[in-house]
Write a protein that holds these residues in place. Structure first.
Motif, PDB file in Angstrom:
ATOM      1  N   MET A   1       0.723  -1.095  -0.055  1.00 39.04           N
ATOM      2  CA  MET A   1       0.055  -0.163   0.089  1.00 39.04           C
ATOM      3  C   MET A   1       0.826   1.242  -0.046  1.00 39.04           C
ATOM      4  SD  MET A   1      -3.383  -0.761  -0.073  1.00 39.04           S
ATOM      5  CE  MET A   1      -4.009   0.617   0.728  1.00 39.04           C
ATOM      6  N   ILE A   2       0.481   2.098  -0.801  1.00 36.75           N
ATOM      7  CA  ILE A   2       1.282   3.480  -0.839  1.00 36.75           C
ATOM      8  C   ILE A   2       0.347   4.527  -0.154  1.00 36.75           C
ATOM      9  CG2 ILE A   2       2.176   5.307  -2.369  1.00 36.75           C
ATOM     10  CD1 ILE A   2       2.599   2.968  -4.513  1.00 36.75           C
ATOM     11  N   ARG A   3       1.074   5.402   0.793  1.00 40.44           N
ATOM     12  CA  ARG A   3       0.347   6.236   1.225  1.00 40.44           C
ATOM     13  C   ARG A   3       1.539   7.568   1.669  1.00 40.44           C
ATOM     14  NH1 ARG A   3      -4.216   7.370   4.677  1.00 40.44           N
ATOM     15  NH2 ARG A   3      -3.935   9.142   6.120  1.00 40.44           N
ATOM     16  N   ILE A   4       1.135   8.486   0.562  1.00 42.61           N
ATOM     17  CA  ILE A   4       1.887   9.821   0.786  1.00 42.61           C
ATOM     18  C   ILE A   4       1.295  10.905   1.449  1.00 42.61           C
ATOM     19  CG2 ILE A   4       3.272  11.374  -0.678  1.00 42.61           C
ATOM     20  CD1 ILE A   4       3.389   9.172  -2.907  1.00 42.61           C
ATOM     21  N   ARG A  12      -2.989   8.207  -2.038  1.00 41.49           N
ATOM     22  CA  ARG A  12      -3.014   6.823  -1.629  1.00 41.49           C
ATOM     23  C   ARG A  12      -3.515   5.958  -2.854  1.00 41.49           C
ATOM     24  NH1 ARG A  12      -8.068   6.151  -1.740  1.00 41.49           N
ATOM     25  NH2 ARG A  12      -9.556   7.673  -0.777  1.00 41.49           N
ATOM     26  N   ASN A  13      -3.369   4.598  -2.640  1.00 39.79           N
ATOM     27  CA  ASN A  13      -3.948   3.617  -3.559  1.00 39.79           C
ATOM     28  C   ASN A  13      -5.592   4.028  -3.766  1.00 39.79           C
ATOM     29  OD1 ASN A  13      -1.575   2.026  -2.279  1.00 39.79           O
ATOM     30  ND2 ASN A  13      -1.818   1.739  -4.446  1.00 39.79           N
ATOM     31  N   PHE A  14      -6.013   3.637  -5.006  1.00 45.17           N
ATOM     32  CA  PHE A  14      -7.636   3.554  -4.836  1.00 45.17           C
ATOM     33  C   PHE A  14      -8.164   2.772  -4.073  1.00 45.17           C
ATOM     34  CE2 PHE A  14      -6.676   6.146  -8.787  1.00 45.17           C
ATOM     35  CZ  PHE A  14      -7.710   7.171  -8.930  1.00 45.17           C
ATOM     36  N   GLN A  15      -9.422   3.108  -3.729  1.00 43.82           N
ATOM     37  CA  GLN A  15     -10.424   2.346  -3.156  1.00 43.82           C
ATOM     38  C   GLN A  15     -11.701   2.397  -3.700  1.00 43.82           C
ATOM     39  OE1 GLN A  15     -10.780   4.259   0.827  1.00 43.82           O
ATOM     40  NE2 GLN A  15      -8.576   3.938   1.178  1.00 43.82           N
ATOM     41  N   ARG A  52      -8.214   0.568 -11.125  1.00 46.83           N
ATOM     42  CA  ARG A  52      -7.128   1.394 -10.757  1.00 46.83           C
ATOM     43  C   ARG A  52      -6.722   0.885  -9.331  1.00 46.83           C
ATOM     44  NH1 ARG A  52      -7.135   7.019 -12.878  1.00 46.83           N
ATOM     45  NH2 ARG A  52      -8.768   6.851 -14.688  1.00 46.83           N
ATOM     46  N   GLU A  53      -7.583   0.143  -8.829  1.00 46.71           N
ATOM     47  CA  GLU A  53      -6.985  -0.386  -7.052  1.00 46.71           C
ATOM     48  C   GLU A  53      -5.776  -1.545  -7.435  1.00 46.71           C
ATOM     49  OE1 GLU A  53     -10.165  -1.398  -4.007  1.00 46.71           O
ATOM     50  OE2 GLU A  53     -11.365  -1.176  -5.688  1.00 46.71           O
ATOM     51  N   LYS A  54      -5.925  -2.006  -8.373  1.00 43.01           N
ATOM     52  CA  LYS A  54      -4.938  -3.211  -8.736  1.00 43.01           C
ATOM     53  C   LYS A  54      -3.453  -2.727  -9.393  1.00 43.01           C
ATOM     54  CE  LYS A  54      -8.415  -6.228 -10.479  1.00 43.01           C
ATOM     55  NZ  LYS A  54      -9.202  -6.727 -11.703  1.00 43.01           N
ATOM     56  N   ASP A  55      -3.595  -1.214  -9.705  1.00 42.56           N
ATOM     57  CA  ASP A  55      -2.256  -0.702 -10.237  1.00 42.56           C
ATOM     58  C   ASP A  55      -1.653   0.157  -9.237  1.00 42.56           C
ATOM     59  OD1 ASP A  55      -0.380   0.562 -11.497  1.00 42.56           O
ATOM     60  OD2 ASP A  55      -1.514   1.198 -13.415  1.00 42.56           O
ATOM     61  N   LYS A  56      -0.318  -0.305  -8.736  1.00 43.70           N
ATOM     62  CA  LYS A  56       0.196   0.479  -7.532  1.00 43.70           C
ATOM     63  C   LYS A  56       0.456   1.680  -7.938  1.00 43.70           C
ATOM     64  CE  LYS A  56       4.883  -1.501  -7.779  1.00 43.70           C
ATOM     65  NZ  LYS A  56       5.928  -1.700  -7.069  1.00 43.70           N
ATOM     66  N   ALA A  75       2.052   6.946 -12.992  1.00 43.74           N
ATOM     67  CA  ALA A  75       3.268   6.575 -13.526  1.00 43.74           C
ATOM     68  C   ALA A  75       3.309   5.237 -14.310  1.00 43.74           C
ATOM     69  CB  ALA A  75       4.280   6.793 -12.333  1.00 43.74           C
ATOM     70  N   GLN A  76       4.257   5.444 -15.138  1.00 41.53           N
ATOM     71  CA  GLN A  76       4.459   3.925 -15.923  1.00 41.53           C
ATOM     72  C   GLN A  76       5.968   3.861 -15.931  1.00 41.53           C
ATOM     73  OE1 GLN A  76       2.812   3.840 -20.003  1.00 41.53           O
ATOM     74  NE2 GLN A  76       3.542   1.777 -20.214  1.00 41.53           N
ATOM     75  N   LYS A  77       6.561   2.782 -15.446  1.00 42.99           N
ATOM     76  CA  LYS A  77       7.906   2.516 -15.377  1.00 42.99           C
ATOM     77  C   LYS A  77       8.621   2.131 -16.679  1.00 42.99           C
ATOM     78  CE  LYS A  77      11.595   0.422 -12.960  1.00 42.99           C
ATOM     79  NZ  LYS A  77      12.062  -0.482 -11.824  1.00 42.99           N
ATOM     80  N   GLU A  78       9.736   2.733 -17.096  1.00 38.15           N
ATOM     81  CA  GLU A  78      10.215   2.030 -18.172  1.00 38.15           C
ATOM     82  C   GLU A  78      11.497   1.613 -17.763  1.00 38.15           C
ATOM     83  OE1 GLU A  78      10.582   5.332 -21.105  1.00 38.15           O
ATOM     84  OE2 GLU A  78       8.329   5.352 -21.082  1.00 38.15           O
ATOM     85  N   GLU A  79      12.007   0.559 -17.883  1.00 37.49           N
ATOM     86  CA  GLU A  79      13.109   0.035 -17.363  1.00 37.49           C
ATOM     87  C   GLU A  79      14.480   0.660 -17.949  1.00 37.49           C
ATOM     88  OE1 GLU A  79      13.418  -2.263 -15.071  1.00 37.49           O
ATOM     89  OE2 GLU A  79      11.403  -2.818 -14.916  1.00 37.49           O
TER      90      GLU A  79
END
Length: 181
Positions: A1-4, A12-15, A52-56, A75-79
């Motif tokens: 879980m993310i909480r800033i 935070r993450n979606f609910q 959206r809840e599933k995407d951290k 955000a989308q991570k690019e390696e």
């Protein structure tokens, strides 16, 4: 879980309880790049919130005082260490500094917790508010992609292509910016 937590916000993450707030601003997207996220029914808002809840890296931006969703960050991570970011906010909450506060908190999280080296954002040339937000975040304009992408059509049915700016900031630059939140 993310909480800033920032001064005024919780990121935070979606609910599932965020569906009503998400519906409030995605039933009428203001920027063409979000037309594909347009919600036509409240049931779609509930389903979208569950996705959206599933995407951290899809986070709800909520007022600290009542946990009401006023926007979202993604955000989308690019390696291996680059992130593309974006945001959208409910027009009812504009002009209060929430977008700057939320984006600053999120970029700080990506740099410090996700080990991002470089973060960039694409912004259409007519989206002045997002361009100014990028500038407040200390992101530099790296270029303009002419007729880069189409999100909608002209009246004759042909694609309407939009010019798109790319803004970016490096982790080593981020440490030197004043970003009090």
């Amino acid at each position: 879980m993310i909480r800033i937590e920032t001064k005024q916000l919780i990121i935070r993450n979606f609910q599932e309880s965020d569906a009503s707030g998400l519906w409030d601003y995605l039933s009428h997207p203001r920027v063409n790049c979000f037309l594909n996220e347009k919600l036509d029914t409240f049931e779609e808002a509930i389903a979208n919130t569950k996705e959206r809840e599933k995407d951290k890296l899809q986070l709800a931006v909520c007022l600290k005082e009542d946990d009401k969703i006023i926007g979202n960050l993604f955000a989308q991570k690019e390696e291996p260490d680059t992130y593309s970011v974006g945001w959208q906010f409910n027009v009812k909450y504009e002009g209060k500094g929430y977008a700057s506060e939320a984006a600053t908190g999120y970029l700080t999280f990506l740099f410090n917790e996700q080990n991002a080296r470089r973060i960039y954002a694409y912004v259409e040339d007519n989206n002045i508010r997002s361009q100014k937000l990028c500038q407040r975040l200390g992101m530099r304009k790296e270029g303009c992609f002419r007729e880069f992408i189409s999100f909608t059509q002209n009246e004759d049915g042909t694609p309407r292509y939009e010019n798109t700016f790319q803004y970016a900031v490096l982790k080593k630059e981020w440490g030197f910016l004043d970003k009090s939140v």
